[in-house]
Design a protein around this motif. Structure first.
Motif, mmCIF file in Angstrom:
data_model
loop_
_atom_site.group_PDB
_atom_site.id
_atom_site.type_symbol
_atom_site.label_atom_id
_atom_site.label_comp_id
_atom_site.label_asym_id
_atom_site.label_seq_id
_atom_site.Cartn_x
_atom_site.Cartn_y
_atom_site.Cartn_z
ATOM 1 N N VAL A 277 64.566 78.088 8.765
ATOM 2 C CA VAL A 277 63.462 78.042 9.726
ATOM 3 C C VAL A 277 63.834 77.143 10.903
ATOM 4 C CG1 VAL A 277 61.052 77.377 10.087
ATOM 5 C CG2 VAL A 277 61.720 78.560 7.989
ATOM 6 N N GLU A 278 64.497 76.046 10.609
ATOM 7 C CA GLU A 278 64.894 75.133 11.680
ATOM 8 C C GLU A 278 65.868 75.803 12.649
ATOM 9 O OE1 GLU A 278 67.065 71.687 10.495
ATOM 10 O OE2 GLU A 278 66.862 70.761 12.466
ATOM 11 N N SER A 279 66.874 76.510 12.082
ATOM 12 C CA SER A 279 67.839 77.175 12.963
ATOM 13 C C SER A 279 67.171 78.290 13.752
ATOM 14 C CB SER A 279 69.016 77.697 12.146
ATOM 15 O OG SER A 279 69.777 76.594 11.695
ATOM 16 N N GLY A 280 66.310 79.034 13.102
ATOM 17 C CA GLY A 280 65.423 79.939 13.822
ATOM 18 C C GLY A 280 65.935 81.340 14.051
ATOM 19 N N ASP A 281 67.223 81.598 13.800
ATOM 20 C CA ASP A 281 67.726 82.943 14.087
ATOM 21 C C ASP A 281 67.520 83.928 12.942
ATOM 22 O OD1 ASP A 281 69.562 81.401 12.677
ATOM 23 O OD2 ASP A 281 71.317 82.439 13.474
ATOM 24 N N VAL A 282 67.476 83.432 11.721
ATOM 25 C CA VAL A 282 67.364 84.338 10.564
ATOM 26 C C VAL A 282 65.915 84.797 10.402
ATOM 27 C CG1 VAL A 282 67.525 84.484 8.055
ATOM 28 C CG2 VAL A 282 69.395 83.470 9.359
ATOM 29 N N LYS A 283 65.733 86.101 10.476
ATOM 30 C CA LYS A 283 64.393 86.672 10.390
ATOM 31 C C LYS A 283 64.148 87.360 9.048
ATOM 32 C CE LYS A 283 63.806 85.420 14.625
ATOM 33 N NZ LYS A 283 63.083 84.159 14.853
ATOM 34 N N GLY A 284 65.214 87.554 8.279
ATOM 35 C CA GLY A 284 65.056 88.203 6.985
ATOM 36 C C GLY A 284 66.043 87.660 5.976
ATOM 37 N N VAL A 285 65.559 87.402 4.759
ATOM 38 C CA VAL A 285 66.386 86.933 3.648
ATOM 39 C C VAL A 285 66.307 87.988 2.557
ATOM 40 C CG1 VAL A 285 66.573 85.178 1.837
ATOM 41 C CG2 VAL A 285 65.996 84.496 4.172
ATOM 42 N N MET A 300 56.436 81.548 7.596
ATOM 43 C CA MET A 300 56.910 80.867 8.806
ATOM 44 C C MET A 300 57.836 81.751 9.649
ATOM 45 S SD MET A 300 57.590 77.007 7.429
ATOM 46 C CE MET A 300 56.238 75.976 6.839
ATOM 47 N N GLY A 301 57.467 83.007 9.776
ATOM 48 C CA GLY A 301 58.231 83.915 10.624
ATOM 49 C C GLY A 301 59.481 84.496 9.995
ATOM 50 N N VAL A 302 59.686 84.225 8.718
ATOM 51 C CA VAL A 302 60.854 84.767 8.015
ATOM 52 C C VAL A 302 60.376 85.687 6.887
ATOM 53 C CG1 VAL A 302 62.952 84.214 6.722
ATOM 54 C CG2 VAL A 302 62.128 82.633 8.483
ATOM 55 N N LYS A 303 60.931 86.908 6.845
ATOM 56 C CA LYS A 303 60.618 87.803 5.735
ATOM 57 C C LYS A 303 61.525 87.437 4.564
ATOM 58 C CE LYS A 303 57.652 91.249 6.867
ATOM 59 N NZ LYS A 303 57.242 90.847 8.213
ATOM 60 N N LEU A 304 60.925 87.192 3.410
ATOM 61 C CA LEU A 304 61.676 86.909 2.190
ATOM 62 C C LEU A 304 61.568 88.143 1.297
ATOM 63 C CD1 LEU A 304 60.438 83.256 1.469
ATOM 64 C CD2 LEU A 304 62.499 83.989 2.695
ATOM 65 N N CYS A 305 62.688 88.817 1.072
ATOM 66 C CA CYS A 305 62.673 90.115 0.408
ATOM 67 C C CYS A 305 63.581 90.144 -0.818
ATOM 68 C CB CYS A 305 63.169 91.210 1.366
ATOM 69 S SG CYS A 305 62.194 91.410 2.860
ATOM 70 N N TYR A 306 63.184 90.934 -1.782
ATOM 71 C CA TYR A 306 64.052 91.326 -2.893
ATOM 72 C C TYR A 306 64.650 92.701 -2.602
ATOM 73 C CZ TYR A 306 62.270 87.872 -6.294
ATOM 74 O OH TYR A 306 61.968 86.742 -6.994
ATOM 75 N N GLY A 307 65.852 92.924 -3.119
ATOM 76 C CA GLY A 307 66.416 94.263 -3.018
ATOM 77 C C GLY A 307 65.728 95.234 -3.968
ATOM 78 N N GLY A 308 65.318 94.713 -5.136
ATOM 79 C CA GLY A 308 64.822 95.590 -6.219
ATOM 80 C C GLY A 308 66.002 95.992 -7.081
ATOM 81 N N GLY A 309 65.824 95.986 -8.385
ATOM 82 C CA GLY A 309 66.932 96.249 -9.312
ATOM 83 C C GLY A 309 67.564 97.621 -9.113
ATOM 84 N N PHE A 310 68.886 97.631 -8.967
ATOM 85 C CA PHE A 310 69.637 98.861 -8.688
ATOM 86 C C PHE A 310 70.318 99.407 -9.948
ATOM 87 C CE2 PHE A 310 72.848 101.602 -6.956
ATOM 88 C CZ PHE A 310 72.418 101.992 -5.688
ATOM 89 N N GLY A 311 70.806 98.494 -10.787
ATOM 90 C CA GLY A 311 71.702 98.892 -11.867
ATOM 91 C C GLY A 311 71.005 99.307 -13.155
ATOM 92 N N TYR A 312 71.609 100.252 -13.851
ATOM 93 C CA TYR A 312 71.017 100.772 -15.088
ATOM 94 C C TYR A 312 71.342 99.926 -16.313
ATOM 95 C CZ TYR A 312 68.944 104.832 -12.949
ATOM 96 O OH TYR A 312 68.131 105.649 -12.212
ATOM 97 N N HIS A 313 72.393 99.120 -16.217
ATOM 98 C CA HIS A 313 72.681 98.219 -17.338
ATOM 99 C C HIS A 313 72.092 96.825 -17.083
ATOM 100 C CE1 HIS A 313 74.527 96.682 -20.892
ATOM 101 N NE2 HIS A 313 75.333 95.854 -20.244
#
Lengths: 367, 367
Positions: A277-285, A300-313
């Motif tokens: 947030v301090e650096s300010g350039d990252v808009k998505g994690v 605080m203006g940053v989207k915090l996201c999960y990928g969602g489970g991809f793998g079958y094992h």
């Protein structure tokens, strides 16, 4: 519902792969025709021994024919459907404890990316080193693979914790177009969020250390200086495995996607969110680790996201499709037809069902 | 009850000051006779214009004769009573908004330390620069004062946020005794915890940045390497102004001292606590900022303590004495009479009442 792939199906699908010749000195660039840069995030493949490794948490009727090859097939299908410009693997790429040969597992796990000729990058999770190779050696192998844009650690940095901390610059459209640009317009940060705490008084998972945060802030500062902080230039996205403690600040009421399990972050807060947030350039994690959470929340203006489970094992939820996340960064089209700065960053997920259904399309950032 | 000092009283008391000649190249050392190293923490003097600056939150009968000189008198009395080997001022040393001349205010505020000939060190709070001098210039003045062991920033470090980040090594007893030691047995870290957030999306106070945490961890690592991590050698204490967010993890049931107001830390967690716990040498953190909290609580093996409000021109609580905190580190006495490693670190507070009453004596760390 998971499809039932055979080795032949997987092979045939690999023939459909998009063919973009890449090499290590190639720059990542926005697409000249579409003005887009598309990133496919693959979280928690948990790859082990291919066809011999069974699936976890699938429906009873899926179980008999389900293996790591379902993960491979899903990856081929997503690459074919989404035509990414970069594929990012956010850790637990292989599942060490069930892996006979980690090199063979990695080669098989990343094979769809390699055969697609698309640039790809990976970071480590907490399970990748739980076989016979250390984290350093796992990362070294990943760095050496074909079309891998991964790096062991940033050049010129003497002290940094972990392996697989690096950044990639995505440049404007090709030179020769109206918009000639050698500045990075999209900055991608990759970090090693560790595996497990080695501090006796701190239980649980690892975290991003001060050395890594210092490198991130220094890098972000240099890139912002280079890009003169013009609007839509020098926007950043960060990819790593273990979610930040701030992911716990959301509930069903303020996310897109689902929160079906607890947030398995480190048990202490090492402050990387405040550094972002301090650096300010990252808009998505974008993280993985918790397979049946797939939400994005904004703080605080940053989207915090999960990928969602991809793998079958990987553990999952029977009847709840495995999924992957796509991020699409789009440049602004100017009146003269040339491409300008980043206009918007959007994201959606695709389910591993018959139609590769797209869900939860949303804006990460817009100018 | 606060005493009613006159300028003459303050002058006379200064004559009682302990006289230990010091110079800048002098090493801090444990006392040869007692095996102790005693640190007086002075939090939030809020000094302004001396006798012209009235007290805040004192009893009605105290008010007419109460000024910054009460702060000066209390400091003289504590120095006389506790005979510290080092005096540490943890910020808001002067209160900028009410200060006519910040240099004069600083000279007056630190005068009892200077005239005592005892080594002293200071860090910045959030109010020190709220006059006509910037944080850098305030710190530069402090560094240049007599007997000040303060530093502007660590030598050889190119990038670090803030002013007044440094460390001091406390060595064993004098050479010539049985225990000759050039290793640091007690490491003191001083950090600039900032003033106010400059990030629009983060309201409130400042915080310790990744650059400072990286410097701390690097320094701690080097010192631990030097001391070979022998038990009781290389124990650390950290001093800064703004409490860490982890201070909010306590209530009346698990502290020594009192919590009478909220914890005014930064609104985000920048992770310095995890950096401290990871490095492992720091056993006590001593801050100020919240004047009517004076507790110590323990978290993950680290004591998190307030100094307790010292200054009379700082908000307080009428009838609740101003106070200062003393830390006493003690070496182990060996069978042959020589001094060994650090055996224990204890702390107590002293109230500014007629008897300079000692309260809340407790162990910070013991081998």
């Amino acid at each position: 519902m998971a499809r039932l792939p055979s080795i032949i199906t997987v092979f045939l699908l690999s023939l459909f792969s998009i063919s973009i010749p890449v090499n290590r000195t190639q720059q990542l660039r926005f697409n000249k025709k579409t003005g887009e840069f598309r990133i496919l995030q693959v979280a928690d493949m948990h790859y082990a021994d291919g066809s011999k490794t069974p699936c976890e948490n699938v429906l009873p009727q899926q179980l008999p024919h389900c293996s790591d090859l379902n993960t491979t097939l899903f990856l081929h299908r997503m690459i074919h459907a989404d035509k990414p410009d970069l594929i990012v693997f956010t850790g637990d790429n292989i599942y060490g404890p069930d892996t006979t040969d980690p090199v063979a597992s990695m080669n098989a796990a990343f094979a769809p990316a390699v055969s697609s000729n698309i640039p790809w990058a990976a970071v480590l999770g907490n399970h990748d080193q739980e076989s016979t190779l250390s984290r350093e050696h796992v990362m070294r192998h990943i760095v050496g693979m074909k079309h891998s844009f991964s790096q062991l650690n940033p050049p010129g940095v003497d002290v940094i914790d972990g392996f697989g901390n690096y950044n990639l610059e995505v440049h404007g459209v090709d030179k020769g177009s109206n918009h000639e640009s050698n500045e990075s317009v999209l900055n991608l940060y990759f970090l090693d969020s560790g595996d497990y705490s080695t501090v006796p008084s701190i239980p649980g998972y690892g975290w991003i250390k001060p050395s890594q945060q210092f490198w991130f802030q220094q890098t972000s500062s240099k890139l912002r200086e280079k890009s003169k902080a013009a609007p839509g230039v020098g926007i950043g996205l960060a990819y790593f495995h273990i979610p930040l403690p701030e992911y716990s600040g959301f509930d069903a009421s303020n996310v897109t996607g689902v929160k079906q399990e607890g947030i398995s972050s480190a048990s202490i807060n090492s402050g990387f969110f405040s550094a972002l947030v301090e650096s300010g350039d990252v808009k998505g994690v974008f993280t993985g680790h918790d397979h049946i959470n797939d939400f994005c929340g904004e703080m605080m203006g940053v989207k915090l996201c999960y990928g969602g489970g991809f793998g079958y094992h990987a553990y999952g939820k029977a009847g709840w499709s495995r999924r992957g996340r796509v991020v699409v960064a789009s440049l602004e089209k100017k009146l003269d037809g040339s491409w300008g700065a980043v206009k918007s960053i959007e994201t959606y997920k695709r389910l591993d069902d018959d139609n590769l259904t797209v869900i939860d399309k949303q804006v990460v950032w817009s100018s």
